[in-house]
Design a protein around this motif. Structure first.
Motif, PDB file in Angstrom:
ATOM      1  N   PRO A   1       3.658   9.540  -1.633  1.00 57.07           N
ATOM      2  CA  PRO A   1       2.673   8.379  -1.913  1.00 57.07           C
ATOM      3  C   PRO A   1       2.849   7.028  -1.012  1.00 57.07           C
ATOM      4  O   PRO A   1       3.937   6.931  -0.734  1.00 57.07           O
ATOM      5  N   SER A   2       1.925   6.500  -0.710  1.00 54.85           N
ATOM      6  CA  SER A   2       2.006   5.573   0.313  1.00 54.85           C
ATOM      7  C   SER A   2       2.897   4.425  -0.151  1.00 54.85           C
ATOM      8  O   SER A   2       3.697   3.715   0.454  1.00 54.85           O
ATOM      9  N   ILE A   3       2.804   4.102  -1.566  1.00 52.07           N
ATOM     10  CA  ILE A   3       3.482   2.962  -2.094  1.00 52.07           C
ATOM     11  C   ILE A   3       5.069   3.208  -1.856  1.00 52.07           C
ATOM     12  O   ILE A   3       5.844   2.173  -1.950  1.00 52.07           O
ATOM     13  N   VAL A   4       5.317   4.516  -2.110  1.00 50.12           N
ATOM     14  CA  VAL A   4       6.880   4.712  -1.840  1.00 50.12           C
ATOM     15  C   VAL A   4       7.117   4.283  -0.473  1.00 50.12           C
ATOM     16  O   VAL A   4       8.288   3.772  -0.227  1.00 50.12           O
ATOM     17  N   ALA A   5       6.508   4.479   0.604  1.00 50.73           N
ATOM     18  CA  ALA A   5       6.614   4.248   1.883  1.00 50.73           C
ATOM     19  C   ALA A   5       6.985   2.529   2.109  1.00 50.73           C
ATOM     20  O   ALA A   5       8.032   2.096   2.674  1.00 50.73           O
ATOM     21  N   GLY A   6       6.250   2.033   1.423  1.00 55.18           N
ATOM     22  CA  GLY A   6       6.140   0.594   1.236  1.00 55.18           C
ATOM     23  C   GLY A   6       7.456  -0.043   0.586  1.00 55.18           C
ATOM     24  O   GLY A   6       8.246  -1.005   1.268  1.00 55.18           O
ATOM     25  N   LEU A   7       7.874   0.791  -0.487  1.00 56.11           N
ATOM     26  CA  LEU A   7       8.824   0.287  -1.244  1.00 56.11           C
ATOM     27  C   LEU A   7      10.316   0.509  -0.524  1.00 56.11           C
ATOM     28  O   LEU A   7      11.236  -0.234  -0.428  1.00 56.11           O
ATOM     29  N   PHE A   8      10.194   1.644   0.393  1.00 54.22           N
ATOM     30  CA  PHE A   8      11.515   2.020   1.002  1.00 54.22           C
ATOM     31  C   PHE A   8      11.549   0.851   2.185  1.00 54.22           C
ATOM     32  O   PHE A   8      12.741   0.580   2.352  1.00 54.22           O
TER      33      PHE A   8
ATOM     34  N   THR B   1      -3.161   0.631   2.378  1.00 50.54           N
ATOM     35  CA  THR B   1      -3.127  -0.471   1.745  1.00 50.54           C
ATOM     36  C   THR B   1      -1.687  -0.937   1.143  1.00 50.54           C
ATOM     37  O   THR B   1      -1.240  -2.110   1.305  1.00 50.54           O
ATOM     38  N   SER B   2      -1.109  -0.035   0.357  1.00 50.05           N
ATOM     39  CA  SER B   2      -0.082  -0.117  -0.299  1.00 50.05           C
ATOM     40  C   SER B   2       1.165  -0.674   0.509  1.00 50.05           C
ATOM     41  O   SER B   2       1.895  -1.424   0.081  1.00 50.05           O
ATOM     42  N   PRO B   3       1.597   0.140   1.571  1.00 52.48           N
ATOM     43  CA  PRO B   3       2.539  -0.389   2.582  1.00 52.48           C
ATOM     44  C   PRO B   3       2.400  -1.655   2.997  1.00 52.48           C
ATOM     45  O   PRO B   3       3.516  -2.578   3.186  1.00 52.48           O
ATOM     46  N   VAL B   4       1.232  -1.947   3.399  1.00 49.33           N
ATOM     47  CA  VAL B   4       0.949  -3.317   3.981  1.00 49.33           C
ATOM     48  C   VAL B   4       1.041  -4.444   3.072  1.00 49.33           C
ATOM     49  O   VAL B   4       1.758  -5.499   3.521  1.00 49.33           O
ATOM     50  N   LEU B   5       0.458  -3.984   1.896  1.00 52.10           N
ATOM     51  CA  LEU B   5       0.527  -5.254   0.852  1.00 52.10           C
ATOM     52  C   LEU B   5       2.014  -5.501   0.503  1.00 52.10           C
ATOM     53  O   LEU B   5       2.310  -6.714   0.372  1.00 52.10           O
TER      54      LEU B   5
END
Length: 393
Positions: free
Chosen positions: A210-217, A304-308
Motif C-alpha cells: 500500500p502506498s501509505i506504508v511507503a509514506g510511513l516508512f 497521494t498518500s506518500p506525498v501527503l
C-alpha cells in the motif's frame, strides 16, 4: 460388331463417349477461405438483438409490475443476467452446444470490455466537465495560489507550483528507482544464486505494498529518525519505494525475453558476463526497459498518500526540492477539493485533468518506445544498415 459401330462413328466424328464423371479439383490448389473468429454471421446479430429486447422487456415487467424492486444498478444487473440467459437459449435453438457456448463467451468478454471503456470514458468526461471551467484560463498554468483567497474569482490563482513540484519529485524518484530496479532485475535474471529467490519474493511483495506504508516508512526513517525536514526530496524517496518494484518486475520480464543465442555468441567471442550484459542484453532489451521505466513513472506520479506524509503543503512556489515544503498535483487536488467554494473545487478538478494528461502522455510514450520486441530493429537502424550495405564495395 454392331455394338461398336456407334462408338466408332462417334470417334470418327471426334466427339467420343462422354466421361462418366468430371475430375475433382485438387484440394491443395483450392483457394484459401479466411475464417473470421468472432464474426456475428449466421443469425448472430438477430440473436443478440432478440435476447437484448426480450430481456429488457422481462426486466421491466419484473421491476415495474411484478416484484417490489427498484434502483438503476439492480435493473442493469438483472437485465444483463437475463440477457445472457436468453442469448444462451436462443443460441441453442439456432446452433449446436459448442457454437452457442462460444457465442456466449464472446458476448461476455465483449460486454466486459465495453464496460471498462464506458467507466473510463465516464471518469474522464466527469473530470473534464468539472475542471474545464478552470483549465480554460491561462492563469491556471502560470500562477500559484499564494495570493488567492477562497472566494477569489477563477481568473486568479493556478497550479504552477504543483506542476513544478510533481515534475521535480517524479524526476528525482526516477533517478533513484531506475538504476536500482534495473540492477535488481539483472541480478535476478542474469546472475541468480541463493539470494535471487529471496530478492524476487521481496520485490513481488513490494509490488502490492500500500502506498501509505511507503509514506510511513520514509516518515519514520528519514524524517523522524534522521531529522530530514518534509520536502520534495523526502517525497521523491517515498515515490522511489513505490516505483522500484514496478520497474524491477517489468525489467526482469523483458530481460528474460532476450534470446539466449545472443548471450552464447557473446561468450563464444570471449566476452565476460558483465560485458555481455552491458553490450548485448541491455541494448537488446532497451525498448522494453524504456516501457518499464515509463510505467513506473506513471505509477508514481499519481500517488497521494506518500506525498501527503513526506512533502508538506505550501500555496507558493518552491522550486528547490531539498528544502522546505513542496506541493504536487495529487496533494493539490486533495487539499482544494475539500473547499466549499465552487471555484476551488473547479481548480482541483482542473489539476486532476492535468494529472490525467501527464499520465496519458507517459503511457503513450511507453507504447511508442516499447512497441518493438526485444531484438527487433527500429526504422532508423534498418535505414542505417541499408546505407552501409549500399556504400560497401
Amino acid at each position: 460388331m454392331t455394338t461398336l459401330e456407334p462408338a466408332a462413328r462417334k470417334a470418327q466424328q471426334g466427339t467420343g463417349p462422354e466421361p462418366a464423371s468430371r475430375p475433382r479439383s485438387d484440394p491443395a490448389n483450392a483457394p484459401e477461405v479466411r475464417v473470421r473468429l468472432g464474426a456475428t454471421g449466421d443469425g448472430g446479430i438477430g440473436a443478440l438483438a432478440g435476447a437484448a429486447g426480450g430481456s429488457l422487456a422481462l426486466t421491466w415487467l419484473l421491476f415495474e409490475r411484478m416484484l417490489p424492486l427498484s434502483g438503476a444498478f439492480g435493473f442493469l444487473v438483472c437485465w444483463y443476467l437475463l440477457f445472457l440467459g436468453m442469448l444462451w437459449g436462443v443460441g441453442r435453438l439456432m446452433w449446436d452446444a459448442r457454437t452457442a457456448r462460444d457465442r456466449l463467451i464472446q458476448t461476455v468478454v465483449a460486454t466486459a470490455g465495453l464496460l471498462v471503456v464506458a467507466l473510463i470514458a465516464d471518469q474522464v468526461g466527469y473530470v473534464l466537465f468539472r475542471g474545464e471551467h478552470a483549465a480554460s484560463h491561462l492563469n491556471f498554468f502560470t500562477q500559484t495560489m499564494q495570493s488567492t483567497a477562497t472566494l477569489s474569482p477563477i481568473t486568479s490563482g493556478g497550479a504552477l507550483n504543483a506542476i513544478v513540484g510533481s515534475l521535480e519529485q517524479l524526476g528525482l524518484a526516477t533517478l533513484f528507482a531506475v538504476p536500482l530496479g534495473i540492477a535488481a532485475a539483472v541480478f535476478m535474471s542474469e546472475i541468480g544464486g541463493r539470494l535471487a529467490r529471496p530478492v524476487r519474493t521481496v520485490v513481488e511483495a513490494m509490488t502490492a505494498l500500500p502506498s501509505i506504508v511507503a509514506g510511513l516508512f520514509i516518515l519514520g526513517v528519514v524524517i523522524l529518525t534522521l531529522g530530514l525536514e518534509k520536502s520534495g526530496f523526502a517525497a521523491s524517496l517515498a515515490l522511489t519505494v513505490m516505483m522500484m518494484p514496478i520497474v524491477t518486475r517489468a525489467a526482469e520480464v523483458v530481460i528474460r525475453l532476450v534470446p539466449g543465442t545472443l548471450r552464447e555468441a557473446s561468450y563464444a567471442l570471449g566476452g565476460s558476463q558483465w560485458r555481455t550484459v552491458l553490450s548485448v542484453v541491455l541494448p537488446t532489451a532497451r525498448p522494453g526497459l524504456v516501457t518499464a521505466v515509463v510505467l513506473g513513472m506513471a505509477r508514481g506520479v499519481g500517488e497521494t498518500s506518500p506525498v501527503l506524509l513526506t512533502s508538506g503543503f505550501t500555496s507558493g512556489m518552491n522550486a528547490d526540492p531539498f528544502s522546505d515544503h513542496q506541493v504536487s498535483l495529487p496533494l493539490y487536488i486533495w487539499n482544494y477539493v475539500k473547499y466549499p467554494a465552487p471555484d476551488m473545487v473547479a481548480r482541483a478538478f482542473a489539476a486532476a485533468l492535468t494529472l490525467m494528461v501527464v499520465v496519458l502522455v507517459l503511457f503513450v510514450t511507453a507504447r511508442i518506445l516499447g512497441g518493438r520486441r526485444p531484438g527487433d530493429l527500429s526504422r532508423r537502424q534498418r535505414r542505417r544498415i541499408r546505407r552501409e550495405m549500399t556504400a560497401a564495395p
